[in-house]
Design a protein around this motif. Structure first.
Motif, PDB file in Angstrom:
ATOM      1  N   LEU A 312       0.822  -1.203   0.000  1.00  0.00           N
ATOM      2  CA  LEU A 312       0.000   0.000   0.000  1.00  0.00           C
ATOM      3  C   LEU A 312       0.858   1.256   0.000  1.00  0.00           C
ATOM      4  CD1 LEU A 312      -2.929   1.153   0.344  1.00  0.00           C
ATOM      5  CD2 LEU A 312      -2.506   1.112   2.805  1.00  0.00           C
ATOM      6  N   GLY A 313       2.011   1.198   0.679  1.00  0.00           N
ATOM      7  CA  GLY A 313       2.872   2.365   0.805  1.00  0.00           C
ATOM      8  C   GLY A 313       3.910   2.506  -0.285  1.00  0.00           C
ATOM      9  N   ALA A 314       3.777   1.737  -1.389  1.00  0.00           N
ATOM     10  CA  ALA A 314       4.773   1.800  -2.459  1.00  0.00           C
ATOM     11  C   ALA A 314       4.980   3.214  -3.009  1.00  0.00           C
ATOM     12  CB  ALA A 314       4.398   0.832  -3.578  1.00  0.00           C
ATOM     13  N   PRO A 315       3.917   3.984  -3.287  1.00  0.00           N
ATOM     14  CA  PRO A 315       4.155   5.346  -3.797  1.00  0.00           C
ATOM     15  C   PRO A 315       4.932   6.218  -2.812  1.00  0.00           C
ATOM     16  CG  PRO A 315       1.884   4.676  -4.186  1.00  0.00           C
ATOM     17  CD  PRO A 315       2.476   3.651  -3.274  1.00  0.00           C
ATOM     18  N   LEU A 316       4.664   6.063  -1.507  1.00  0.00           N
ATOM     19  CA  LEU A 316       5.376   6.845  -0.500  1.00  0.00           C
ATOM     20  C   LEU A 316       6.848   6.433  -0.445  1.00  0.00           C
ATOM     21  CD1 LEU A 316       5.434   8.903   1.793  1.00  0.00           C
ATOM     22  CD2 LEU A 316       4.667   7.090   3.346  1.00  0.00           C
ATOM     23  N   ALA A 317       7.110   5.133  -0.443  1.00  0.00           N
ATOM     24  CA  ALA A 317       8.496   4.660  -0.379  1.00  0.00           C
ATOM     25  C   ALA A 317       9.290   5.106  -1.597  1.00  0.00           C
ATOM     26  CB  ALA A 317       8.520   3.135  -0.265  1.00  0.00           C
ATOM     27  N   ARG A 318       8.686   4.999  -2.767  1.00  0.00           N
ATOM     28  CA  ARG A 318       9.371   5.430  -3.993  1.00  0.00           C
ATOM     29  C   ARG A 318       9.700   6.920  -3.933  1.00  0.00           C
ATOM     30  NH1 ARG A 318       5.824   1.406  -7.072  1.00  0.00           N
ATOM     31  NH2 ARG A 318       7.339   0.135  -8.230  1.00  0.00           N
ATOM     32  N   MET A 319       8.717   7.706  -3.512  1.00  0.00           N
ATOM     33  CA  MET A 319       8.939   9.148  -3.460  1.00  0.00           C
ATOM     34  C   MET A 319      10.015   9.510  -2.451  1.00  0.00           C
ATOM     35  SD  MET A 319       8.046  12.061  -1.527  1.00  0.00           S
ATOM     36  CE  MET A 319       6.403  11.942  -0.816  1.00  0.00           C
ATOM     37  N   GLU A 320       9.945   8.927  -1.252  1.00  0.00           N
ATOM     38  CA  GLU A 320      10.935   9.234  -0.220  1.00  0.00           C
ATOM     39  C   GLU A 320      12.343   8.859  -0.670  1.00  0.00           C
ATOM     40  OE1 GLU A 320       9.069   8.805   4.123  1.00  0.00           O
ATOM     41  OE2 GLU A 320       8.886   6.988   2.936  1.00  0.00           O
ATOM     42  N   ALA A 321      12.491   7.667  -1.256  1.00  0.00           N
ATOM     43  CA  ALA A 321      13.820   7.230  -1.687  1.00  0.00           C
ATOM     44  C   ALA A 321      14.351   8.116  -2.800  1.00  0.00           C
ATOM     45  CB  ALA A 321      13.763   5.773  -2.144  1.00  0.00           C
ATOM     46  N   SER A 322      13.497   8.496  -3.745  1.00  0.00           N
ATOM     47  CA  SER A 322      13.938   9.352  -4.845  1.00  0.00           C
ATOM     48  C   SER A 322      14.363  10.723  -4.337  1.00  0.00           C
ATOM     49  CB  SER A 322      12.825   9.496  -5.886  1.00  0.00           C
ATOM     50  OG  SER A 322      12.542   8.253  -6.491  1.00  0.00           O
ATOM     51  N   VAL A 323      13.568  11.298  -3.442  1.00  0.00           N
ATOM     52  CA  VAL A 323      13.923  12.594  -2.855  1.00  0.00           C
ATOM     53  C   VAL A 323      15.226  12.474  -2.079  1.00  0.00           C
ATOM     54  CG1 VAL A 323      13.268  14.274  -1.073  1.00  0.00           C
ATOM     55  CG2 VAL A 323      11.585  13.520  -2.765  1.00  0.00           C
ATOM     56  N   ALA A 324      15.353  11.429  -1.270  1.00  0.00           N
ATOM     57  CA  ALA A 324      16.544  11.255  -0.429  1.00  0.00           C
ATOM     58  C   ALA A 324      17.802  11.168  -1.268  1.00  0.00           C
ATOM     59  CB  ALA A 324      16.398  10.005   0.435  1.00  0.00           C
ATOM     60  N   VAL A 325      17.780  10.357  -2.322  1.00  0.00           N
ATOM     61  CA  VAL A 325      18.967  10.172  -3.161  1.00  0.00           C
ATOM     62  C   VAL A 325      19.269  11.438  -3.958  1.00  0.00           C
ATOM     63  CG1 VAL A 325      19.906   8.871  -5.115  1.00  0.00           C
ATOM     64  CG2 VAL A 325      18.690   7.670  -3.281  1.00  0.00           C
ATOM     65  N   ARG A 326      18.243  12.017  -4.561  1.00  0.00           N
ATOM     66  CA  ARG A 326      18.454  13.197  -5.395  1.00  0.00           C
ATOM     67  C   ARG A 326      19.046  14.358  -4.599  1.00  0.00           C
ATOM     68  NH1 ARG A 326      14.809  17.104  -5.972  1.00  0.00           N
ATOM     69  NH2 ARG A 326      13.079  15.721  -5.400  1.00  0.00           N
ATOM     70  N   LEU A 327      18.482  14.669  -3.426  1.00  0.00           N
ATOM     71  CA  LEU A 327      18.967  15.805  -2.648  1.00  0.00           C
ATOM     72  C   LEU A 327      20.340  15.541  -2.041  1.00  0.00           C
ATOM     73  CD1 LEU A 327      15.790  17.191  -0.827  1.00  0.00           C
ATOM     74  CD2 LEU A 327      16.825  17.887  -2.992  1.00  0.00           C
ATOM     75  N   LEU A 328      20.581  14.300  -1.599  1.00  0.00           N
ATOM     76  CA  LEU A 328      21.886  14.005  -1.015  1.00  0.00           C
ATOM     77  C   LEU A 328      22.986  14.145  -2.055  1.00  0.00           C
ATOM     78  CD1 LEU A 328      23.433  13.071   1.511  1.00  0.00           C
ATOM     79  CD2 LEU A 328      23.145  10.718   0.691  1.00  0.00           C
ATOM     80  N   LEU A 329      22.768  13.646  -3.254  1.00  0.00           N
ATOM     81  CA  LEU A 329      23.794  13.743  -4.288  1.00  0.00           C
ATOM     82  C   LEU A 329      23.957  15.173  -4.793  1.00  0.00           C
ATOM     83  CD1 LEU A 329      23.265  10.480  -6.364  1.00  0.00           C
ATOM     84  CD2 LEU A 329      24.664  10.884  -4.334  1.00  0.00           C
ATOM     85  N   ARG A 330      22.898  15.973  -4.696  1.00  0.00           N
ATOM     86  CA  ARG A 330      23.018  17.371  -5.100  1.00  0.00           C
ATOM     87  C   ARG A 330      23.885  18.153  -4.120  1.00  0.00           C
ATOM     88  NH1 ARG A 330      17.556  20.643  -5.212  1.00  0.00           N
ATOM     89  NH2 ARG A 330      17.173  19.225  -6.980  1.00  0.00           N
ATOM     90  N   HIS A 331      23.706  17.882  -2.823  1.00  0.00           N
ATOM     91  CA  HIS A 331      24.395  18.671  -1.805  1.00  0.00           C
ATOM     92  C   HIS A 331      25.688  18.042  -1.303  1.00  0.00           C
ATOM     93  CE1 HIS A 331      21.164  21.618  -1.481  1.00  0.00           C
ATOM     94  NE2 HIS A 331      20.297  20.616  -1.499  1.00  0.00           N
TER      95      HIS A 331
END
Length: 363
Positions: A312-331
């Motif tokens: 049920l939480g697949a959309p939330l997990a995908r979004m959180e992981a994508s945000v986490a990776v994208r922002l960490l690699l940016r900064h």
């Protein structure tokens, strides 16, 4: 024998599960998809031949351990809170939390990216969503981690008791998602819903974030691709879901009647596990399946399961992981392993797999 090794010898095998006894394990992709939608395999433990001595439900009555019509009713009550629209609206808050965590990471030296980033991000998100106060979050994670990856039967029992007491108090609070459900569910159902949403709402995401980063750092060519094209972040997360499978197997399913799977006779009451990890590395579905390739077409992987019990939480997990990776690699674009990757400890159980810690150099 590992599920990936078993798959070369056929799609169904008899296995011994430590702490649980004998079960059948499905390891091929095609049969796994079929088993996950087979109505003869029920999640309700009362289908088990020995259900009265199997320990019952983890905490309360929850969706993961129920079948229709109970499962249908429970899922319908919360499905709207995890719709694409609701999750999209959470995006700015998830980015804010990730930004706050990154801001306190050093710009040089070594950090444990699990404890300082991959863990607190989804814990904060799910606790805010469900109304868990900040001061209770550390204890909640420790208890849930012990339940899904137990260190001993005694420790797991103590964690279950502590978490049950915490959740019972939480579900009595008005103005929260769980409090609002109090009028729709009985006591055991409400407790089970709280347990499942809180535990499943962060455990797998912690593992997904750290596994994605581990995969990128272990494959410099893929890391370079992502740095050059951040639009590949979601694809990197999907490939990590497929290859590293934070959820190794489904919860136990039980044969409600005698049946055959790929010619193997399963008796009524027998326990069946579906290895999502092995199925998602099946070479008949995914060519060169052990290669980490963020440009791969991953459609059909079973990282979130399939069928009625698809996460049920697949959309939330995908979004959180994508945000986490994208922002960490940016900064912190100069990330690198701070220790030999072969020396890292992977916490594993029949159900989950994830890094205990991930020491990285950030400058």
């Amino acid at each position: 024998m590992e599920p990936l090794t078993l798959r070369t010898q056929g799609p169904v095998h008899r296995v011994h599960v430590p702490g649980s006894g004998e079960a059948w394990m499905v390891v091929g992709w095609e049969l796994a998809r079929a088993a996950l939608t087979d109505p003869r395999l029920g999640n309700d433990i009362r289908h088990s031949a020995s259900w009265e001595s199997d320990g019952g439900h983890a905490v309360g009555r929850n969706m993961l351990q129920s079948d229709p019509p109970l499962h249908t009713r429970l899922r319908r009550l919360v499905a709207g809170h995890f719709s694409a629209g609701r999750i999209g609206a959470l995006g700015p808050r998830v980015e804010e939390i990730a930004g706050e965590l990154i801001a306190v990471l050093p710009r040089e030296g070594t950090v444990d990216i699990v404890g300082q980033y991959a863990l607190p991000l989804p814990v904060t998100v799910i606790c805010e969503l469900l109304g868990v106060p900040a001061e209770e979050r550390d204890g909640f994670h420790a208890w849930s981690n012990e339940l899904v990856m137990p260190t001993s039967p005694e420790a797991a029992a103590a964690a279950g008791a502590a978490l049950t007491a915490c959740l019972t108090e939480l579900t009595g609070r008005k103005g929260t998602l769980l409090g609002d459900l109090a009028g729709e569910l009985d006591g055991e159902e409400l407790l089970g819903m709280a347990f499942l949403l809180l535990v499943a709402g962060h455990e797998t995401t912690v593992n997904l974030i750290s596994a994605t980063l581990h995969g990128l750092l272990s494959h410099p060519d893929q890391f370079a691709l992502l740095r050059d094209d951040p639009a590949l972040t979601e694809s990197a997360v999907e490939e990590a879901l497929r290859l590293y499978s934070p959820v190794h197997t489904t919860a136990f399913r039980f044969a409600a009647e005698p049946l055959e799977l790929a010619g193997v006779r399963i008796a009524a009451g027998d326990a069946v596990l579906v290895s999502l990890a092995a199925a998602s590395r099946d070479p008949l579905r995914f060519p060169d399946p052990d290669r980490f390739d963020i440009t791969r077409r991953t459609t059909g992987h079973l990282g979130f399961g399939h069928g009625l019990h698809h996460c049920l939480g697949a959309p939330l997990a995908r979004m959180e992981a994508s945000v986490a990776v994208r922002l960490l690699l940016r900064h912190r674009p100069a990330l690198a392993f701070a220790t030999d990757p072969a020396e890292l400890t992977w916490r594993s159980s029949t159900l989950l797999r994830g890094l205990a810690e991930l020491p990285l150099r950030v400058g």
